[in-house]
Design an enzyme around this catalytic site. Structure first.
Site, PDB file in Angstrom:
ATOM      1  N   THR A 267       0.850  -1.113  -0.023  1.00  0.00           N
ATOM      2  CA  THR A 267       0.138  -0.055   0.128  1.00  0.00           C
ATOM      3  C   THR A 267       0.813   0.951  -0.118  1.00  0.00           C
ATOM      4  O   THR A 267       1.774   1.267   0.726  1.00  0.00           O
ATOM      5  CB  THR A 267      -0.929   0.030   1.171  1.00  0.00           C
ATOM      6  OG1 THR A 267      -1.958  -1.084   1.204  1.00  0.00           O
ATOM      7  CG2 THR A 267      -1.446   1.232   1.392  1.00  0.00           C
TER       8      THR A 267
ATOM      9  N   GLY B  39     -10.240  -1.968   4.354  1.00  0.00           N
ATOM     10  CA  GLY B  39      -9.395  -1.946   5.191  1.00  0.00           C
ATOM     11  C   GLY B  39      -9.262  -0.663   5.729  1.00  0.00           C
ATOM     12  O   GLY B  39     -10.324   0.132   5.749  1.00  0.00           O
ATOM     13  N   ASP B  40      -7.931  -0.024   6.326  1.00  0.00           N
ATOM     14  CA  ASP B  40      -8.126   1.020   6.738  1.00  0.00           C
ATOM     15  C   ASP B  40      -7.626   2.158   5.896  1.00  0.00           C
ATOM     16  O   ASP B  40      -7.903   3.398   5.894  1.00  0.00           O
ATOM     17  CB  ASP B  40      -6.857   0.966   7.634  1.00  0.00           C
ATOM     18  CG  ASP B  40      -5.485   0.771   7.205  1.00  0.00           C
ATOM     19  OD1 ASP B  40      -5.391  -0.343   6.334  1.00  0.00           O
ATOM     20  OD2 ASP B  40      -4.487   1.401   7.535  1.00  0.00           O
TER      21      ASP B  40
ATOM     22  N   THR C  14       0.334   1.509   6.715  1.00  0.00           N
ATOM     23  CA  THR C  14       0.302   0.438   6.119  1.00  0.00           C
ATOM     24  C   THR C  14       0.111  -0.773   6.963  1.00  0.00           C
ATOM     25  O   THR C  14       0.727  -0.763   7.870  1.00  0.00           O
ATOM     26  CB  THR C  14       1.548   0.535   4.951  1.00  0.00           C
ATOM     27  OG1 THR C  14       1.438  -0.556   4.099  1.00  0.00           O
ATOM     28  CG2 THR C  14       2.805   0.645   5.674  1.00  0.00           C
TER      29      THR C  14
HETATM   30  C1  SD4 Z   1      -5.270  -3.030   4.126  1.00  0.00           C
HETATM   31  N1  SD4 Z   1      -3.799  -1.595   4.987  1.00  0.00           N
HETATM   32  O1  SD4 Z   1      -6.192  -3.140   3.214  1.00  0.00           O
HETATM   33  C2  SD4 Z   1      -4.211  -2.129   3.678  1.00  0.00           C
HETATM   34  C3  SD4 Z   1      -3.183  -3.221   3.476  1.00  0.00           C
HETATM   35  C4  SD4 Z   1      -1.769  -2.633   3.437  1.00  0.00           C
HETATM   36  O2  SD4 Z   1       0.413  -2.989   3.727  1.00  0.00           O
HETATM   37  O3  SD4 Z   1      -1.605  -1.641   3.902  1.00  0.00           O
HETATM   38  N2  SD4 Z   1      -0.736  -3.790   3.269  1.00  0.00           N
HETATM   39  O4  SD4 Z   1      -5.575  -3.555   5.106  1.00  0.00           O
END
Ligand code: SD4
Length: 346
Positions: free
Chosen positions: A206, A236-237, A257
């Site tokens: 991300t 997600g966040d 991330t």
């Molecule tokens: C999520 N935070 O969908 C993202 C994925 C991500 O490093 O950042 N991966 O949860």
């Protein structure tokens, strides 16, 4: 007591805060404005695109949008844009959000077949009465705004990764609870286990980007295809303001991330900004947020990775991660897209 238990004990008892005060973990980094930083060093080209705007006295908002579009354009990126890993039904769904110096925000969640979710998020901010659109509605809005509908085919590497994931996972869409599935994105599970790392082994992930322009204004952007092989409908966040990204122009900005569920649980990026408001350096603010995750997560720590980066109003920046392996890149007049290896808790 091993190191992990010690870290957890210190953290839960609040003792690490006294270590901060004595400077044990303080490592404030500072440079001139403008400045841009983004998660994962291997995606550092995104900073160059952002810099092309910042270096000409452009706005931070334009810079972060253009910057993260670089990662969205990269069809080989496992975790950003339409080349990213799909959900467990084989469909790529994209999440993104953007925030400027005026508390203006825009976000899209579970957006399909649109190449630049970050630009749709910006359109939500600037051209809709809302701050977040998801799923089919987000796609309809994007098309109405003139975005092109892409074909929805998986990239070569995502096709391969999905096939390998299916070999290891039995999945019944209608009976999710009965089938055990692994929510990992890396093809080689055994290798991953042995190194006891998850997201950070991927080399790219991300992208969250923060910028301070020459006018002293902050903005941020975050874009992702989310956790690979997630359940259909999972967010997600990354598209959630306050979790994956937050900007307060009086104080600073932060982005995250890693495992989004844990970042959402603590309103992670907002928390980092609030710690900076209390006077902590960006690095210590990130560290305190990671400690909050340590305290709050019901999940096994070994299975998690989370990294935050933060930038304050004065151009000071920092990061912290739960586990080893997280890095980020910084571009300014003095720093030539320099790599920083994040400190980590465990
Ligand atoms: C999520 N935070 O969908 C993202 C994925 C991500 O490093 O950042 N991966 O949860």
């Amino acid at each position: 007591m091993n190191r992990r238990q010690l870290v957890k004990t210190l953290s839960l008892s609040g003792m690490t805060f006294s270590f901060f005060k004595t400077g044990w973990a303080s490592n404030l980094k500072s440079t001139s404005k403008p400045i841009v930083l983004s998660t994962w060093y291997n995606q550092r080209e995104a900073n160059i695109d952002a810099w092309s705007i910042l270096s000409k006295n452009g706005k931070a908002l334009d810079a972060v949008e253009k910057g993260v579009m670089n990662a969205e354009n990269d069809i080989t990126n496992c975790c950003v844009g339409l080349g990213g890993n799909p959900d467990r039904t084989g469909i790529v769904t994209l999440d993104a959000c953007i925030m400027n110096e005026k508390f203006e925000i825009g976000a899209v969640g579970a957006l399909e077949r649109i190449k630049h979710p970050i630009s749709v998020a910006r359109a939500v901010m600037e051209k809709s009465p809302h701050v977040m659109l998801v799923g089919a509605g987000a796609q309809e809005f994007a098309l109405a705004q003139g975005f092109t509908l892409e074909d929805g085919k998986l990239s070569d590497h995502a096709t391969k990764a999905f096939e390998e994931w299916k070999k290891r996972n039995e999945f019944d869409h209608k009976n999710v609870e009965k089938k055990k599935v692994e929510f990992i994105t890396k093809p080689d599970r055994e290798q991953e286990k042995s190194k006891s790392m998850k997201v950070d082994e991927f080399n790219h992930d991300t992208i969250g980007m923060l910028a301070l322009d020459s006018f002293g204004n902050l903005s941020g952007a975050c874009t992702t295809s989310g956790m690979g092989f997630k359940m259909r409908g999972r967010l997600g966040d990354s598209p959630i303001i306050g979790a994956g990204l937050y900007v307060d122009n009086e104080v600073g900005a932060a982005t995250a991330t890693g495992h989004g569920e844990e970042v959402i649980r603590i309103c992670g990026s907002h928390l980092v900004v609030e710690f900076m408001r209390q006077g902590l350096s960006p690095e210590l603010a990130c560290k305190k947020a990671v400690e909050r995750i340590l305290k709050s997560t019901p999940r096994k720590l070994e299975d998690l990775q989370i990294g935050f980066i933060a930038l304050n109003k004065h151009g000071e920046f920092g990061s912290y991660a739960l586990q080893k392996g997280f890095d980020f890149a910084v571009k300014s007049e003095e720093l030539d897209n320099k790599k920083f290896d994040s400190k980590f808790l465990m």
